[in-house]
Design a protein around this motif. Structure first.
Motif, PDB file in Angstrom:
ATOM      1  N   SER A   1      -5.618   6.983   3.983  1.00 23.67           N
ATOM      2  CA  SER A   1      -5.953   7.914   5.059  1.00 23.67           C
ATOM      3  C   SER A   1      -7.243   8.663   4.766  1.00 23.67           C
ATOM      4  CB  SER A   1      -4.824   8.920   5.260  1.00 23.67           C
ATOM      5  OG  SER A   1      -4.567   9.613   4.046  1.00 23.67           O
TER       6      SER A   1
ATOM      7  N   TYR B   1       1.484   9.734   1.414  1.00 22.78           N
ATOM      8  CA  TYR B   1       0.743   9.284   2.586  1.00 22.78           C
ATOM      9  C   TYR B   1       1.216   7.864   2.877  1.00 22.78           C
ATOM     10  CZ  TYR B   1      -2.037  13.155   0.806  1.00 22.78           C
ATOM     11  OH  TYR B   1      -2.428  14.376   0.322  1.00 22.78           O
TER      12      TYR B   1
ATOM     13  N   VAL C   1       1.881  12.179   6.735  1.00 25.29           N
ATOM     14  CA  VAL C   1       1.853  12.894   5.465  1.00 25.29           C
ATOM     15  C   VAL C   1       3.242  13.497   5.279  1.00 25.29           C
ATOM     16  CG1 VAL C   1       0.781  14.725   4.111  1.00 25.29           C
ATOM     17  CG2 VAL C   1      -0.589  13.434   5.763  1.00 25.29           C
TER      18      VAL C   1
ATOM     19  N   GLN D   1       0.420  11.343  12.472  1.00 24.72           N
ATOM     20  CA  GLN D   1      -0.876  11.134  13.109  1.00 24.72           C
ATOM     21  C   GLN D   1      -0.706  11.119  14.629  1.00 24.72           C
ATOM     22  OE1 GLN D   1      -2.900   7.651  11.706  1.00 24.72           O
ATOM     23  NE2 GLN D   1      -4.690   7.961  13.001  1.00 24.72           N
TER      24      GLN D   1
END
Length: 237
Positions: free
Chosen positions: A65, A61, A3, A27
């Motif tokens: 997601s 993004y 992000v 992530q």
């Protein structure tokens, strides 16, 4: 998956919360949003989730997601058992019954909730309610799990148990973990990256600690937590 905040500006009514904020959340990594009340920590979560939009700049993004936000108030329905509460997101996704049962039971086991699966919220302790809310967030296997002050209402012993469970769930799922806290020790315990939020802006601090289960029991942990407390108070750098 990541992000990305690119020069994000956000105001609430006439109050400027963020100006030209640029950050990257990856992530698999954990992020502590550390700051005093009213500084914009929860607002940052709602921007990541997409519940609010910036007035300027962009939030991107890098891949499709799943982002789940667990609120401080837990938001459990009094008529749902623990099992039903955790199962609900999978029903919304139309997952078949056999898969729902398998995933719910695995999640309850991970968070030590199997023994209370048929209990209602009124029968649960504060720590159990917190774990049910987190299980409901984890059950969809999100790319990012957002937690808004997940341990603020717990006593010290229960808080440490909850922190251990959050750590274990993050290690097991390898999703992005972004959590709000005003507790420097909690930030040091669970954050691989600390975003120190003050009236001067957001300072990014990468943790020097080995991100292991025993990190809380080391002198390095005490030193790092003390440094965060001093930064939070605007003291020694």
């Amino acid at each position: 998956m990541a992000v990305i905040f690119d020069s994000v500006t956000f105001s609430y009514h006439s109050t400027l919360i963020f100006k030209d904020l640029s950050l990257v959340f990856e992530q698999g990594r954990s992020y502590a949003l550390l700051g005093k009340s009213g500084i914009g920590k929860s607002t940052l979560l709602t921007l990541i989730k997409g519940n609010q939009l910036p007035q300027a700049g962009t939030i991107r993004y890098t891949a499709p997601s799943v982002i789940e936000l667990v609120f401080q108030e837990y938001r459990l329905f009094p008529w749902q058992t623990v099992y039903q509460a955790v199962e609900m997101p999978l029903k919304i996704q139309k997952v078949n019954k056999a898969q729902r049962q398998k995933r719910v039971m695995e999640c309850l086991s991970t968070l030590s909730l199997t023994s209370v699966k048929n209990h209602y919220p009124r029968q649960l302790s504060g720590g159990q309610k917190q774990r049910v809310a987190m299980a409901r967030g984890l059950i969809t296997a999100p790319d990012f799990l957002l937690l808004d002050e997940p341990t603020s209402s717990l006593d010290q012993e229960t808080k440490e148990q909850a922190q251990d469970l959050i750590y274990q769930a993050h290690q097991h799922n390898q999703n992005g973990l972004i959590f709000v806290t005003h507790d420097a020790e909690e930030a040091a315990c669970l954050g691989q990256t600390i975003l120190l939020m003050t009236s001067k802006g957001v300072e990014v601090i990468d943790s020097p600690l080995d991100f292991s289960k025993q990190r809380r029991d080391t002198p390095a942990f005490d030193r790092f937590a003390l440094m965060l407390k001093q930064r939070l108070r605007g003291g020694a750098q």
